[in-house]
Design an enzyme around this catalytic site. Structure first.
Site, PDB file in Angstrom:
ATOM      1  N   GLN A  77       8.740  30.923  -7.628  1.00  0.00           N
ATOM      2  CA  GLN A  77       8.542  29.579  -7.060  1.00  0.00           C
ATOM      3  C   GLN A  77       9.714  28.620  -7.155  1.00  0.00           C
ATOM      4  OE1 GLN A  77       5.630  25.654  -7.413  1.00  0.00           O
ATOM      5  NE2 GLN A  77       4.999  27.466  -8.489  1.00  0.00           N
ATOM      6  N   GLU A 133       6.304  28.393 -15.058  1.00  0.00           N
ATOM      7  CA  GLU A 133       5.860  26.997 -14.931  1.00  0.00           C
ATOM      8  C   GLU A 133       5.283  26.376 -16.214  1.00  0.00           C
ATOM      9  OE1 GLU A 133       5.728  24.708 -12.243  1.00  0.00           O
ATOM     10  OE2 GLU A 133       4.910  23.396 -13.776  1.00  0.00           O
ATOM     11  N   ASP A 150       8.385  24.357 -11.882  1.00  0.00           N
ATOM     12  CA  ASP A 150       8.955  25.186 -10.823  1.00  0.00           C
ATOM     13  C   ASP A 150       9.453  24.337  -9.650  1.00  0.00           C
ATOM     14  OD1 ASP A 150       8.672  27.643 -12.006  1.00  0.00           O
ATOM     15  OD2 ASP A 150       6.705  28.031 -11.170  1.00  0.00           O
ATOM     16  N   GLY A 173       2.575   2.665 -17.325  1.00  0.00           N
ATOM     17  CA  GLY A 173       3.525   1.635 -16.899  1.00  0.00           C
ATOM     18  C   GLY A 173       3.141   0.287 -17.469  1.00  0.00           C
ATOM     19  N   GLY A 174       3.714  -0.760 -16.949  1.00  0.00           N
ATOM     20  CA  GLY A 174       3.477  -2.110 -17.479  1.00  0.00           C
ATOM     21  C   GLY A 174       2.154  -2.708 -17.018  1.00  0.00           C
TER      22      GLY A 174
END
Ligand SMILES: CC(C)(COP(=O)(O)OP(=O)(O)OC[C@H]1O[C@@H](n2cnc3c(N)ncnc32)[C@H](O)[C@@H]1OP(=O)(O)O)[C@@H](O)C(=O)NCCC(=O)NCCS
Length: 424
Positions: free
Chosen positions: A17, A139, A168, A246-247
């Site tokens: 892959q 993977e 991959d 995140g924020g």
């Protein structure tokens, strides 16, 4: 219309892959990708996870569009010579064999440079130089070794791998970028170069925010994590479940029908600029001014309760109804879409992100097209090649062999599978 990589010829020595995703992208940008495969067998994925008897698997067809296939036994002396000629005729060589395999074939970087100083030789390996450099990697090994698994999942459960093939396909993407940059640099230096992308490095790059959090831990608890304020933090980044990372705090919330539909969920982000609208939509207008809820920092200790309240609202709507209402107020959210829903989504068909491809032995199938859209380099997705389909064509058109030479090469056995002994 022309394509961005018109005139670039790639010797594609990739399999499985990671490498094939890289060369498929380059083919979509217009490169002539010549996939070298082992005679009689080909890329192992041709026969893996087969759904249609005697036809190339979807695993193979979905990773090898727009390429040509030539079979060459790289361990046969004539096969080696042929590969040397291809190295001279190509701009880029891409491979993702196990460490040392290419050297054993006789194609060290030094030898390749001797043959073609303009050659860009690009490799995917599991690990970069260090204690694990000789390891074979797939993977999920990369997801584990690159920091993804330790940071994915619920706090009270085991590490989890993700369905996105970040080890991959993610590394294939990294490698493609390196190759394109090297092609650009070659226009001024005239020299090729070695391009390496290790899967561990690629995954870690995609987990960059988790290394951020590892360092933030030294300065106190990670307040956006579900462990705050009631759970405990140790000295490593814990698994954050579905927190946003995140924020702006976010979570996956149940929608109408969740009891029977495993994907009746929505991702909901309590983005600060639309807090007022969120409160109004979910029927909590008092939270707009309540000092315990009005400001993002004040809300952090209450996130569990806040998301439970929002969920009581989302559970009264389907994910699409909730999406429509929230979008009216610019509240960031997204439905959890199943593969079935994505396959049926008309807008993805319209943009070519999901394409239907016809194949001579397996018939029509769906594939993901080129996710990168360019105004001057459109992508037409064409089917993957059959094993060795273009062997003669490549010998004739690329290497300019005449029929006599082609016949002699065939007779040598370099293009066919070695005969197996009765004992095998
Ligand atoms: C993916 C991976 C684990 C597969 O391992 P594998 O199936 O054992 O395959 P290898 O890469 O070791 O190659 C197998 C052999 O095939 C041989 N081979 C490949 N193409 C050939 C050809 N056209 N003709 C003759 N022999 C060929 C190689 O020379 C090698 O032989 P050797 O070990 O005797 O030197 C391994 O290739 C790897 O770690 N690759 C780097 C990381 C990577 O890309 N992983 C993700 C894959 S999606």
């Amino acid at each position: 219309m022309g394509k961005a990589l018109d005139g670039v010829r790639i010797l594609d020595f990739t399999h499985v892959q990671s490498g094939p995703t890289c060369t498929q992208l380059l083919a979509w940008f217009g490169a002539d990708v010549i996939k070298v495969e082992r005679p009689g067998v080909g890329d192992i994925t041709r026969g893996q996870l087969r759904d249609v008897p005697n036809a190339d698997s979807l695993y193979f067809t979905m990773l090898n569009h727009n390429k040509r296939s030539i079979t060459i036994d790289s361990k046969h002396p004539e096969g080696k010579k042929l590969l040397e000629e291809l190295i001279v005729s190509c701009d880029v060589m891409v491979e993702n064999f196990a460490p040392g395999a290419l050297d054993r074939m006789g194609f060290t970087w030094e030898r390749v440079q001797e043959l073609n100083p303009r050659m860009i030789m690009a490799s995917v390996k599991g690990f970069g130089p260090g204690p694990y450099e000789d390891c074979k990697v797939y993977e999920n090994v990369a997801q584990c070794a690159g920091g993804s698994a330790s940071t994915t999942g619920f706090d009270d459960g085991p590490p989890l791998v993700t369905g996105a093939q970040i080890g991959d396909s993610g590394t294939g993407l990294h490698l493609a970028l390196g190759i394109v940059a090297a092609i650009h640099q070659r226009t001024t230096t005239g020299r090729g170069q070695r391009v390496m992308a290790a899967m561990q490095d690629g995954v870690l790059n995609l987990c960059r925010v988790k290394l951020r959090d590892q360092q933030r831990l030294a300065h106190g608890p990670l307040k956006e994590f579900p462990q705050y304020p009631h759970g405990k933090f140790g000295d490593v980044v814990p698994r954050a479940a579905n927190a946003s990372g995140g924020g702006q705090p976010g979570s996956i919330l149940k929608c109408k029908g969740w009891e029977t539909d495993p994907n009746a969920y929505i991702y909901f982000i309590t983005q600060a600029p639309v807090w007022k609208e969120i409160c109004n939509v979910i029927g909590k207008p008092e939270w707009i001014t309540d000092p315990e809820y009005a400001k993002p920092d004040a809300r952090l200790p209450h996130l569990k309760e806040i998301f439970a309240t929002i969920e009581a609202w989302t559970m009264t709507k389907t994910k699409f109804e909730a999406m429509a209402i929230l979008n009216e107020y610019d509240i960031p959210c997204g439905p959890i879409l199943s593969m079935k829903e994505l396959a049926e989504e008309q807008s993805l068909r319209d943009t070519g992100t999901v394409v239907e491809v016809d194949h001579p032995t397996r018939g029509k199938y769906l594939s993901v097209g080129n996710p990168i859209k360019m105004s001057d380099s459109p992508t037409e997705v064409t089917r993957s090649p059959l094993l060795g389909e273009h062997t003669d064509e490549i010998l004739r058109d690329v290497l300019k062999f005449d029929e006599g030479r082609i016949s002699a090469l065939k007779a040598s056995g370099a293009l066919t599978a070695p005969a197996r002994s009765a004992a095998e």
